[in-house]
Scaffold this motif. Sequence first.
Motif, mmCIF file in Angstrom:
data_model
loop_
_atom_site.group_PDB
_atom_site.id
_atom_site.type_symbol
_atom_site.label_atom_id
_atom_site.label_comp_id
_atom_site.label_asym_id
_atom_site.label_seq_id
_atom_site.Cartn_x
_atom_site.Cartn_y
_atom_site.Cartn_z
ATOM 1 N N VAL A 195 0.874 -1.177 0.000
ATOM 2 C CA VAL A 195 0.000 0.000 0.000
ATOM 3 C C VAL A 195 0.908 1.224 0.000
ATOM 4 O O VAL A 195 1.823 1.319 0.823
ATOM 5 N N ASN A 196 0.638 2.174 -0.918
ATOM 6 C CA ASN A 196 1.482 3.376 -0.967
ATOM 7 C C ASN A 196 1.234 4.272 0.229
ATOM 8 O O ASN A 196 0.127 4.292 0.773
ATOM 9 N N ASN A 253 1.156 8.377 1.493
ATOM 10 C CA ASN A 253 0.885 9.667 0.839
ATOM 11 C C ASN A 253 2.196 10.369 0.510
ATOM 12 O O ASN A 253 3.260 9.953 0.977
ATOM 13 N N ASP A 309 -1.670 6.130 3.796
ATOM 14 C CA ASP A 309 -2.834 6.282 2.919
ATOM 15 C C ASP A 309 -3.859 5.225 3.347
ATOM 16 O O ASP A 309 -3.806 4.066 2.921
ATOM 17 N N LYS A 319 -7.137 5.111 2.930
ATOM 18 C CA LYS A 319 -8.166 4.720 1.939
ATOM 19 C C LYS A 319 -7.633 3.593 1.077
ATOM 20 O O LYS A 319 -8.288 2.587 0.844
ATOM 21 N N GLU A 320 -6.396 3.780 0.617
ATOM 22 C CA GLU A 320 -5.802 2.726 -0.213
ATOM 23 C C GLU A 320 -5.641 1.443 0.616
ATOM 24 O O GLU A 320 -5.862 0.335 0.126
ATOM 25 N N PHE A 321 -5.288 1.611 1.882
ATOM 26 C CA PHE A 321 -5.137 0.439 2.753
ATOM 27 C C PHE A 321 -6.432 -0.379 2.758
ATOM 28 O O PHE A 321 -6.430 -1.585 2.506
ATOM 29 N N GLU A 322 -7.553 0.299 3.007
ATOM 30 C CA GLU A 322 -8.819 -0.454 3.096
ATOM 31 C C GLU A 322 -9.155 -1.100 1.754
ATOM 32 O O GLU A 322 -9.656 -2.229 1.700
ATOM 33 N N SER A 323 -8.799 -0.396 0.664
ATOM 34 C CA SER A 323 -9.136 -0.951 -0.653
ATOM 35 C C SER A 323 -8.321 -2.211 -0.979
ATOM 36 O O SER A 323 -8.693 -2.995 -1.851
ATOM 37 N N LYS A 324 -7.215 -2.425 -0.305
ATOM 38 C CA LYS A 324 -6.373 -3.597 -0.606
ATOM 39 C C LYS A 324 -6.737 -4.822 0.236
ATOM 40 O O LYS A 324 -6.168 -5.898 0.071
#
Length: 364
Positions: free
Chosen positions: A136-137, A139, A145, A147-152
């Motif tokens: 996960v990238n 910011n 980040d 939001k990206e964490f939850e999306s992964k």
Amino acid sequence: MISKNIEKMDVSWVRKMFEMASSIENPINLTIWKPDFDVPEQLKKEAINAILDWKNQYTPNAWILRLRKAIQTKLKNENNIKIDTDEIIVTWAVSWGLSVILTTILNKEDEVILFDPYFVWYKQLVLQNGAVPVYVNVNSDFSLDLKEFESKITTKTKAIIINTPNNPTWKVYTEWELKTLANICEKHNILIISDEIYEKFIYEKSHFSIWSIYKNTITLNWFSKAYAMTWWRIWYMCWPKNIIEQAWKVQQFNFVSAPTPFQYACIKALEFDLSDYVEKYKQKRDIIFKWLNDYYEINKSEWAFYCFVKYPYEPKKFIKKCLENKLLIVPWDIFSDKNEFFRISFANDNQTLKRAVNLLNSFV
Ligand code: PLP
């Protein structure tokens, strides 16, 4: 012939650079932590006395009782982690500690989330256990980040490894970031593995232990760099009660127990005041920042011992220039898919730092 898991692992480039330093005459080595002070005398004496006092045999697998109690008190007072002594395992080094954790929890193809950039060993130890690292990238200011964490997160996500203060970045995560992260983990029932080994070296901010709000966490901490005793290899981990029973089996059959005389010395280490050391590192951080800031894009580190500097031009060309001048740095792509920065350690004597800065500034 060779295990598929092991084939997927890489060699350690940080160690390679470190070894390269021993083959170069008079290098300027900014690759790893190399402080200009040794283990405090008082702690050395504790270890020597323990050896002379016949404390050289196995201890119980987890600890000696006095160390276990001292750690329990430290965790309660400093980290708001309230646990029983039998929820703590004393072990050797992060590699062993993380191996115990990952071997205990992972099945083939489980996913473990890492923020990119990540401390190199996390990825390799996840691969060693046949699991899959998912990145996960962070910011652009290196905060999480979320939001990206939850999306992964998928149905295969078993755990996330976090590290605050963070190596390789210069960040200390805020209480808000960690609380938000914990809420997401709770929603998806994800175990947090929290590596907090640099907690003693924070400057302007303060440390927050995620265990204090999320109990499905394994917290790792150590004595190693805090007291300049990296080879003494004493680490400790605190576990949720429901899984520690299983972890015992891994600890017992793989690592037995941590070195006995050093366990005794570490009881004293927990009482040792580190503020002078932290102040010295802070001065080095300020000097490095001041000296490089005119020529490089550099962030002011929120903790010792590393800073990240943006390459002033094409990374390969820049690294070549450094090597030609016997200056050893760590490229960012060791910790990431990208390569925009290089890492330098300012845990070094001031004369070496000055030589390094003069050289770096002469390259741009
Ligand atoms: N975790 C982090 C974030 C580190 O930076 C390091 C060492 O650099 C370790 C773990 C390794 O600790 P040890 O050498 O005591 O195993």
